[in-house]
Scaffold this motif. Structure first.
Motif, mmCIF file in Angstrom:
data_model
loop_
_atom_site.group_PDB
_atom_site.id
_atom_site.type_symbol
_atom_site.label_atom_id
_atom_site.label_comp_id
_atom_site.label_asym_id
_atom_site.label_seq_id
_atom_site.Cartn_x
_atom_site.Cartn_y
_atom_site.Cartn_z
ATOM 1 N N LEU A 116 8.121 10.479 3.828
ATOM 2 C CA LEU A 116 6.597 10.529 3.089
ATOM 3 C C LEU A 116 6.534 11.012 2.418
ATOM 4 O O LEU A 116 8.015 11.964 2.468
ATOM 5 N N THR A 117 5.802 11.097 1.339
ATOM 6 C CA THR A 117 6.061 12.857 0.643
ATOM 7 C C THR A 117 4.975 13.735 1.733
ATOM 8 O O THR A 117 4.112 13.311 2.121
ATOM 9 N N GLU A 177 0.742 6.321 6.373
ATOM 10 C CA GLU A 177 1.156 5.110 6.338
ATOM 11 C C GLU A 177 0.140 3.923 6.317
ATOM 12 O O GLU A 177 0.370 2.574 5.443
ATOM 13 N N GLY A 192 -2.357 4.961 3.990
ATOM 14 C CA GLY A 192 -2.522 5.282 2.859
ATOM 15 C C GLY A 192 -3.615 6.048 3.007
ATOM 16 O O GLY A 192 -3.812 7.092 1.854
ATOM 17 N N ASP A 220 -4.144 10.390 3.046
ATOM 18 C CA ASP A 220 -3.602 11.703 3.333
ATOM 19 C C ASP A 220 -4.111 12.960 3.765
ATOM 20 O O ASP A 220 -4.582 12.428 4.943
ATOM 21 N N MET A 269 0.888 -1.223 -0.486
ATOM 22 C CA MET A 269 0.111 0.277 -0.158
ATOM 23 C C MET A 269 0.846 1.455 -0.004
ATOM 24 O O MET A 269 1.051 1.256 0.943
ATOM 25 N N SER A 270 0.703 2.520 -1.309
ATOM 26 C CA SER A 270 1.493 3.669 -1.704
ATOM 27 C C SER A 270 1.045 4.394 0.392
ATOM 28 O O SER A 270 -0.122 3.903 0.717
ATOM 29 N N THR A 271 2.361 5.175 0.739
ATOM 30 C CA THR A 271 0.997 6.323 2.344
ATOM 31 C C THR A 271 1.122 7.389 1.657
ATOM 32 O O THR A 271 0.884 7.440 0.363
ATOM 33 N N GLY A 272 0.897 8.182 2.404
ATOM 34 C CA GLY A 272 -0.280 8.680 1.645
ATOM 35 C C GLY A 272 0.218 10.393 2.021
ATOM 36 O O GLY A 272 1.072 10.469 2.443
ATOM 37 N N ILE A 273 0.118 11.383 1.466
ATOM 38 C CA ILE A 273 0.893 12.694 1.804
ATOM 39 C C ILE A 273 0.035 13.487 2.548
ATOM 40 O O ILE A 273 -0.971 13.348 2.496
ATOM 41 N N ARG A 319 2.609 10.574 10.823
ATOM 42 C CA ARG A 319 3.112 9.187 10.235
ATOM 43 C C ARG A 319 2.350 8.101 10.254
ATOM 44 O O ARG A 319 2.566 7.284 8.826
#
Length: 242
Positions: free
Chosen positions: A127-128, A97, A99, A101, A1-5, A93
């Motif tokens: 993170l982004t 993590e 996913g 935002d 799973m991609s992390t959120g912004i 964080r």
């Protein structure tokens, strides 16, 4: 799973109509919203966005453990705030993590003397993190005076009222235009430095710039009243012009 912004969203000087289109869009679609505030207060950033957030937005209030209770030069001040920012960072964080935002509300511009910077430096390599710039509080303040703050080759200096008086006086003396922030209980020291630099009579006091309770007056007319937290002093430059 991609992390959120994690979005550091600048809200501008206080008037919601001065926010950027991007800030407005992020606020109206936010699922997670974080903001700083003093314990027991609603928080200025949160007040600015009242009515703009989705009804089901999940809010995270980051309450400062200290404000003026400990002197800035006391090692306990930095230690306490460092732990606080680390805890806030961990919370954001963990959300990212999953996913999701997160929108972090920032008064003024996030990269101009804002608390968000302390989160940014702790998160940016993990993170982004995207920063949405905004109109600064000082821009709102000098605009409220109805006069240009700089002309031609004027040198503009931004100072914190928390600085030692000698430092304030030296910087004021060698500058054409001035902005003094974080005045509060330092007002008498700031006044003394302005007088020593020969700029007191030219100084303006702007309280709550761009907000409904905005008040603009010459500093010399303000008397002995205690200035609120949202106060900025402006001295306009008088430099080269056609």
């Amino acid at each position: 799973m991609s992390t959120g912004i994690v979005y550091g969203v600048g809200l501008g000087p206080g008037d919601p109509e001065l926010m950027s289109v991007r800030a407005d869009r992020l606020l109206r679609t936010a699922k997670h919203v974080a903001f700083f505030r003093k314990a027991g207060r609603s928080g200025q950033a949160r007040r600015i966005v009242e009515g703009l957030l989705p009804d089901d937005a999940i809010e995270f209030a980051m309450e400062y453990p200290v404000t003026t209770e400990i002197p800035l030069d006391d090692p306990a001040y930095n230690k306490t705030l460092s732990s606080f920012y680390a805890e806030c960072t961990d919370h954001l964080r963990r959300i990212a993590e999953t996913g999701e935002d997160i929108v972090v509300l920032c008064e003024g511009d996030p990269f101009f003397f804002g608390s968000f910077m302390h989160l940014y430096t702790r998160l940016k390599d993990r993170l982004t993190v995207e920063v949405v710039p905004a109109i600064t509080g000082m821009s709102g303040a000098w605009t409220a005076t109805g006069q240009p703050v700089t002309w031609g080759d004027d040198i503009l200096t931004v100072l914190m009222g928390t600085l030692p008086e000698a430092t304030l006086r030296e910087a004021m003396t060698r500058s054409d235009a001035l902005v003094v922030m974080k005045i509060g209980r330092h007002i008498e020291k700031v006044k003394s430095a302005l007088k020593a630099a020969g700029k007191f009579d030219a100084a303006w006091l702007i309280e709550y710039a761009s907000m409904p309770q905005q008040n603009v007056q010459k500093l010399s007319d303000a008397g002995e009243k205690v200035t609120p937290y949202f106060s900025i002093i402006v001295v306009h430059g008088q430099g080269r012009r056609p």
